[in-house]
Design a protein around this motif. Sequence first.
Motif, PDB file in Angstrom:
ATOM      1  N   MET A   1       0.847  -1.181   0.000  1.00 21.05           N
ATOM      2  CA  MET A   1       0.000   0.000   0.000  1.00 21.05           C
ATOM      3  C   MET A   1       0.889   1.240   0.000  1.00 21.05           C
ATOM      4  O   MET A   1       1.881   1.307   0.703  1.00 21.05           O
ATOM      5  N   MET A   2       0.532   2.204  -0.820  1.00 15.17           N
ATOM      6  CA  MET A   2       1.326   3.432  -0.883  1.00 15.17           C
ATOM      7  C   MET A   2       0.711   4.508   0.007  1.00 15.17           C
ATOM      8  O   MET A   2      -0.468   4.434   0.348  1.00 15.17           O
ATOM      9  N   GLU A   3       1.533   5.465   0.370  1.00 20.47           N
ATOM     10  CA  GLU A   3       1.059   6.565   1.201  1.00 20.47           C
ATOM     11  C   GLU A   3       0.667   7.739   0.313  1.00 20.47           C
ATOM     12  O   GLU A   3       1.411   8.126  -0.585  1.00 20.47           O
ATOM     13  N   ILE A   4      -0.502   8.285   0.558  1.00 18.92           N
ATOM     14  CA  ILE A   4      -0.972   9.457  -0.174  1.00 18.92           C
ATOM     15  C   ILE A   4      -0.621  10.697   0.647  1.00 18.92           C
ATOM     16  O   ILE A   4      -0.973  10.806   1.805  1.00 18.92           O
ATOM     17  N   ARG A   5       0.080  11.635   0.017  1.00 18.17           N
ATOM     18  CA  ARG A   5       0.412  12.892   0.662  1.00 18.17           C
ATOM     19  C   ARG A   5      -0.189  14.086  -0.089  1.00 18.17           C
ATOM     20  O   ARG A   5      -0.677  15.019   0.508  1.00 18.17           O
ATOM     21  N   LEU A  86      -2.015  10.832  -5.863  1.00 19.17           N
ATOM     22  CA  LEU A  86      -3.364  10.460  -6.276  1.00 19.17           C
ATOM     23  C   LEU A  86      -3.956  11.617  -7.064  1.00 19.17           C
ATOM     24  O   LEU A  86      -3.835  12.768  -6.646  1.00 19.17           O
ATOM     25  N   ILE A  87      -4.581  11.292  -8.195  1.00 20.05           N
ATOM     26  CA  ILE A  87      -5.283  12.296  -8.981  1.00 20.05           C
ATOM     27  C   ILE A  87      -6.720  11.824  -9.148  1.00 20.05           C
ATOM     28  O   ILE A  87      -6.970  10.674  -9.514  1.00 20.05           O
ATOM     29  N   ILE A  88      -7.650  12.717  -8.850  1.00 17.25           N
ATOM     30  CA  ILE A  88      -9.075  12.432  -9.001  1.00 17.25           C
ATOM     31  C   ILE A  88      -9.623  13.400 -10.036  1.00 17.25           C
ATOM     32  O   ILE A  88      -9.550  14.616  -9.848  1.00 17.25           O
TER      33      ILE A  88
END
Length: 178
Positions: A1-5, A86-88
């Motif tokens: 799992m990666m960390e979202i910053r 992360l891009i939404i």
Amino acid sequence: MMEIRTVGIIGTGTMGLGIAQVCAQSGFNVIAVKATPGSWEKAKASLEGGLNKSVERGKMAAADRDALVGRITFTTDERAVADCDLIIESIIEDLQTKKDLFRRLEAICRPDTLLCTNTSTLSVTAMMAVCKHRSRVAGLHFFNPAPVMKLVEIIHAFETSDVTISTLNAFCKKLGKD
């Protein structure tokens, strides 16, 4: 799992601004990209106007409003999201337009950047089909108004990885969303 910053939001309409607010309120740095012609100042003013009402009603401290707004960078340049985790996207509900955006994003972002769509009606699998790194593409559908609604739909498309899904689940928990 990666960390979202850092979270990139493409689209600064009602949903995009709501998602940006939720992310910044939860302590994430946000880059909000206005996807339609014109300047980003109107989007920022709209967000600040809603937050000012929360301050006036006693639902938010002025310092919290200022900190929240300080975590959001507004721009019209898609390349500003290149280093986001992360891009939404929250742009017009048109499959071809979203596919074109995903192609552009994949060309500028790291291979491990998660690419998500806020759509609830279009095929996430069709969007991911234009990407080379399909395992990182998923749906992340916030309900309107995003700052109020607790529900988020995480959409596992055909080639979305389990790591992407677990990362998004952890991210949504940090946002206080179910």
